[in-house]
Motif scaffolding. Structure first.
Motif, PDB file in Angstrom:
ATOM      1  N   PHE A   1       0.834  -1.202   0.000  1.00 38.00           N
ATOM      2  CA  PHE A   1       0.000   0.000   0.000  1.00 38.00           C
ATOM      3  C   PHE A   1       0.872   1.257   0.000  1.00 38.00           C
ATOM      4  O   PHE A   1       0.680   2.174  -0.801  1.00 38.00           O
ATOM      5  N   ILE A   2       1.857   1.292   0.905  1.00 39.66           N
ATOM      6  CA  ILE A   2       2.754   2.446   0.999  1.00 39.66           C
ATOM      7  C   ILE A   2       3.607   2.594  -0.262  1.00 39.66           C
ATOM      8  O   ILE A   2       3.805   3.698  -0.774  1.00 39.66           O
ATOM      9  N   GLN A   3       4.096   1.461  -0.781  1.00 39.82           N
ATOM     10  CA  GLN A   3       4.895   1.499  -2.012  1.00 39.82           C
ATOM     11  C   GLN A   3       4.124   2.148  -3.146  1.00 39.82           C
ATOM     12  O   GLN A   3       4.627   3.016  -3.845  1.00 39.82           O
ATOM     13  N   LEU A   4       2.893   1.703  -3.319  1.00 40.00           N
ATOM     14  CA  LEU A   4       2.081   2.174  -4.435  1.00 40.00           C
ATOM     15  C   LEU A   4       1.654   3.631  -4.224  1.00 40.00           C
ATOM     16  O   LEU A   4       1.738   4.453  -5.130  1.00 40.00           O
ATOM     17  N   ARG A   5       1.214   3.953  -3.005  1.00 40.66           N
ATOM     18  CA  ARG A   5       0.702   5.297  -2.766  1.00 40.66           C
ATOM     19  C   ARG A   5       1.804   6.349  -2.819  1.00 40.66           C
ATOM     20  O   ARG A   5       1.616   7.433  -3.350  1.00 40.66           O
ATOM     21  N   ASP A   6       2.963   6.019  -2.233  1.00 36.60           N
ATOM     22  CA  ASP A   6       4.018   7.017  -2.126  1.00 36.60           C
ATOM     23  C   ASP A   6       5.124   6.833  -3.161  1.00 36.60           C
ATOM     24  O   ASP A   6       6.106   7.557  -3.140  1.00 36.60           O
ATOM     25  N   GLY A   7       4.977   5.831  -4.046  1.00 34.70           N
ATOM     26  CA  GLY A   7       5.975   5.606  -5.088  1.00 34.70           C
ATOM     27  C   GLY A   7       7.324   5.205  -4.535  1.00 34.70           C
ATOM     28  O   GLY A   7       8.361   5.701  -4.984  1.00 34.70           O
ATOM     29  N   LEU A   8       7.322   4.325  -3.547  1.00 37.36           N
ATOM     30  CA  LEU A   8       8.564   3.924  -2.888  1.00 37.36           C
ATOM     31  C   LEU A   8       8.961   2.510  -3.290  1.00 37.36           C
ATOM     32  O   LEU A   8       8.120   1.694  -3.675  1.00 37.36           O
ATOM     33  N   SER A   9      10.257   2.233  -3.176  1.00 37.70           N
ATOM     34  CA  SER A   9      10.736   0.860  -3.329  1.00 37.70           C
ATOM     35  C   SER A   9      10.348   0.081  -2.075  1.00 37.70           C
ATOM     36  O   SER A   9       9.956   0.668  -1.057  1.00 37.70           O
ATOM     37  N   PHE A  10      10.484  -1.236  -2.150  1.00 45.30           N
ATOM     38  CA  PHE A  10      10.143  -2.067  -0.999  1.00 45.30           C
ATOM     39  C   PHE A  10      10.943  -1.680   0.252  1.00 45.30           C
ATOM     40  O   PHE A  10      10.348  -1.444   1.316  1.00 45.30           O
ATOM     41  N   PRO A  11      12.281  -1.579   0.162  1.00 46.44           N
ATOM     42  CA  PRO A  11      13.051  -1.184   1.357  1.00 46.44           C
ATOM     43  C   PRO A  11      12.673   0.205   1.874  1.00 46.44           C
ATOM     44  O   PRO A  11      12.618   0.434   3.085  1.00 46.44           O
ATOM     45  N   GLU A  12      12.401   1.134   0.962  1.00 49.19           N
ATOM     46  CA  GLU A  12      12.001   2.487   1.380  1.00 49.19           C
ATOM     47  C   GLU A  12      10.664   2.457   2.124  1.00 49.19           C
ATOM     48  O   GLU A  12      10.476   3.148   3.129  1.00 49.19           O
ATOM     49  N   ALA A  13       9.738   1.659   1.614  1.00 52.20           N
ATOM     50  CA  ALA A  13       8.428   1.556   2.250  1.00 52.20           C
ATOM     51  C   ALA A  13       8.557   0.948   3.639  1.00 52.20           C
ATOM     52  O   ALA A  13       7.921   1.405   4.596  1.00 52.20           O
ATOM     53  N   LEU A  14       9.388  -0.074   3.750  1.00 50.18           N
ATOM     54  CA  LEU A  14       9.625  -0.700   5.060  1.00 50.18           C
ATOM     55  C   LEU A  14      10.152   0.322   6.057  1.00 50.18           C
ATOM     56  O   LEU A  14       9.699   0.398   7.200  1.00 50.18           O
ATOM     57  N   ARG A  15      11.129   1.091   5.606  1.00 49.80           N
ATOM     58  CA  ARG A  15      11.754   2.069   6.484  1.00 49.80           C
ATOM     59  C   ARG A  15      10.752   3.141   6.908  1.00 49.80           C
ATOM     60  O   ARG A  15      10.695   3.539   8.072  1.00 49.80           O
ATOM     61  N   GLN A  16       9.941   3.591   5.967  1.00 46.58           N
ATOM     62  CA  GLN A  16       8.949   4.619   6.295  1.00 46.58           C
ATOM     63  C   GLN A  16       7.928   4.091   7.306  1.00 46.58           C
ATOM     64  O   GLN A  16       7.588   4.771   8.272  1.00 46.58           O
ATOM     65  N   LEU A  17       7.465   2.865   7.095  1.00 47.75           N
ATOM     66  CA  LEU A  17       6.515   2.271   8.039  1.00 47.75           C
ATOM     67  C   LEU A  17       7.154   2.130   9.416  1.00 47.75           C
ATOM     68  O   LEU A  17       6.536   2.406  10.449  1.00 47.75           O
ATOM     69  N   SER A  18       8.388   1.681   9.417  1.00 53.36           N
ATOM     70  CA  SER A  18       9.108   1.498  10.667  1.00 53.36           C
ATOM     71  C   SER A  18       9.232   2.831  11.410  1.00 53.36           C
ATOM     72  O   SER A  18       8.992   2.896  12.628  1.00 53.36           O
ATOM     73  N   ASP A  19       9.565   3.891  10.692  1.00 57.28           N
ATOM     74  CA  ASP A  19       9.691   5.213  11.309  1.00 57.28           C
ATOM     75  C   ASP A  19       8.324   5.713  11.796  1.00 57.28           C
ATOM     76  O   ASP A  19       8.176   6.160  12.926  1.00 57.28           O
ATOM     77  N   ASP A  20       7.319   5.633  10.911  1.00 51.88           N
ATOM     78  CA  ASP A  20       6.006   6.182  11.230  1.00 51.88           C
ATOM     79  C   ASP A  20       5.361   5.481  12.428  1.00 51.88           C
ATOM     80  O   ASP A  20       4.642   6.108  13.196  1.00 51.88           O
ATOM     81  N   TRP A  21       5.604   4.179  12.544  1.00 60.29           N
ATOM     82  CA  TRP A  21       4.919   3.408  13.574  1.00 60.29           C
ATOM     83  C   TRP A  21       5.809   3.065  14.750  1.00 60.29           C
ATOM     84  O   TRP A  21       5.408   2.359  15.683  1.00 60.29           O
ATOM     85  N   GLY A  22       7.064   3.513  14.678  1.00 59.94           N
ATOM     86  CA  GLY A  22       7.978   3.292  15.794  1.00 59.94           C
ATOM     87  C   GLY A  22       8.210   1.813  16.087  1.00 59.94           C
ATOM     88  O   GLY A  22       8.250   1.397  17.254  1.00 59.94           O
ATOM     89  N   VAL A  23       8.381   1.025  15.026  1.00 59.91           N
ATOM     90  CA  VAL A  23       8.635  -0.412  15.222  1.00 59.91           C
ATOM     91  C   VAL A  23      10.003  -0.773  14.645  1.00 59.91           C
ATOM     92  O   VAL A  23      10.536  -0.068  13.809  1.00 59.91           O
TER      93      VAL A  23
END
Ligand SMILES: [Zn+2]
Length: 99
Positions: free
Chosen positions: A77-99
């Motif tokens: 979902f994040i990859q498609l919505r924000d135009g991110l690669s898989f690793p970038e999306a993982l990192r963004q989710l990790s930052d946003d959700w503090g995990v």
């Protein structure tokens, strides 16, 4: 950029899809139960008529019957919505959700 397997596990294991979509989809009706639910307006096309966009609150999968956007989990979902690669999306989710 290399993807740490632990980061993937943390993101997958620590972000409940129901919480994720409640936060990311302001027009989603209050969900009752899990599984596939009405997701409100589709974030992937200029949607002004709710009813086409579905999310799976157990797996994180999403699908729009109007524009064809679909994916298997919240990372997709994040990859498609924000135009991110898989690793970038993982990192963004990790930052946003503090995990
Ligand atoms: Zn759509």
């Amino acid at each position: 950029m290399k993807t740490a397997p632990r980061l993937l596990q943390n993101v997958k294991g620590s972000i409940p899809p129901a919480d994720f979509y409640r936060a990311e989809l302001p027009t989603m009706p209050p969900p009752r139960g899990g599984g596939w639910r009405e997701g409100g307006l589709c974030p992937f096309h200029n949607d002004n008529h709710a009813g086409s966009f579905r999310v799976n609150l157990e797996t994180g999968g999403f699908k729009c019957f109007a524009c064809g956007a679909k994916g298997a989990d919240v990372i997709a979902f994040i990859q498609l919505r924000d135009g991110l690669s898989f690793p970038e999306a993982l990192r963004q989710l990790s930052d946003d959700w503090g995990v």
